[in-house]
Design an enzyme around this catalytic site. Structure first.
Site, mmCIF file in Angstrom:
data_model
loop_
_atom_site.group_PDB
_atom_site.id
_atom_site.type_symbol
_atom_site.label_atom_id
_atom_site.label_comp_id
_atom_site.label_asym_id
_atom_site.label_seq_id
_atom_site.Cartn_x
_atom_site.Cartn_y
_atom_site.Cartn_z
ATOM 1 C CE1 TYR A 1 -33.430 52.447 114.755
ATOM 2 C CE2 TYR A 1 -33.578 49.895 113.735
ATOM 3 C CZ TYR A 1 -33.845 51.104 115.058
ATOM 4 O OH TYR A 1 -33.474 51.016 115.815
ATOM 5 C CG ASP B 1 -26.915 53.723 119.369
ATOM 6 O OD1 ASP B 1 -26.664 52.632 120.539
ATOM 7 O OD2 ASP B 1 -25.681 53.214 117.960
#
Length: 250
Positions: free
Chosen positions: A109, A51
């Site tokens: 992540y 993103d």
């Protein structure tokens, strides 16, 4: 030859990795550097879409090129043509069939939360600030409810067109390091905004708005409204991509 490139980048100025119309992206910037170095605009395969505003400590991509430049010299050669917020850390030659996305068996992540009433003037673009006191131990215990193979549709942005919403989380930990709370998750894949929603849910558990049992309810219902908030992009880092590969020539 097929080259695997490890990138680190500050995503602040970019609309994610994937090339988009009328938007500055990491992939387009990297392809510009390839074209300047080789005189050819090679196709690039990234390990993931990211993103806008998301960072990477170790983003993997691959491309095929005909060149006499050895892999170990590509980082210095490419970094000459890249902006300071994108760096090539490593390059290696991999088998022809290797694909940075489809050959990956897991991705890790990290989401960074600054649990403080005061912002840092130095790195505020690399975390999300939560002023309410967070119980990191309770968050970590709740995170274990997400580990395993589940339907994560409740932890996906509403309106997403993804049909197969089953993913496997291998491990999920929440640790406090002073004022910074780090959420680290490793899985075989992710849905749109999945990490940011999971971490948002844990944050709401951490300051008492939700109870851990809400995670079980969300997994069972598949209803986005049963999960927590979506945290902003700037605290999220792609930290590791795992492969089982052997370098060419080994």
């Amino acid at each position: 030859m097929n080259f695997l490139i490890t990138l680190a980048f500050d995503g602040t100025a970019y609309h994610g990795f994937q090339v988009q119309k009328n938007a500055n992206t990491v992939c387009e910037t990297f392809q510009n550097a390839l074209e300047q170095l080789f005189g050819v605009r090679y196709d690039v395969k990234g390990c993931s879409r990211t993103d806008a505003g998301v960072h990477a400590l170790a983003f993997e991509l691959n491309f095929h090129a005909e060149t006499s430049i050895p892999a170990q010299k590509l980082p210095l050669a490419l970094n000459r043509f890249l902006p300071q917020d994108i760096r090539v850390l490593e390059a290696k030659q991999v088998p022809e069939e290797f694909h940075a996305r489809y050959s990956a068996h897991s991705k890790e992540y990290v989401y960074r939360i600054r649990n403080s009433g005061i912002d840092s003037p130095f790195d505020k673009q690399y975390y999300w600030r939560c002023t309410q006191p967070l119980d990191a131990e309770k968050m970590n215990q709740a995170a274990q409810l997400l580990v395993g193979k589940h339907n994560f549709s409740a932890f996906m942005s509403a309106g997403s067109s993804i049909v197969d919403t089953v993913r496997t989380i291998y491990c999920f930990s929440v640790k406090r390091e002073g004022e910074v709370v780090c959420c680290t998750v490793q899985a075989d894949g992710y849905l749109y905004n999945m990490v940011r929603i999971m971490c948002g849910t844990l944050v709401e558990i951490g300051y008492g708005k939700m109870q851990p049992e809400q995670i079980t309810k969300a997994l069972a219902s598949g209803n986005r409204q049963d999960a927590g908030i979506t945290l902003p992009a700037q605290g999220l880092f792609l930290s590791k991509v795992c492969y089982n590969i052997q370098e060419e020539g080994d």
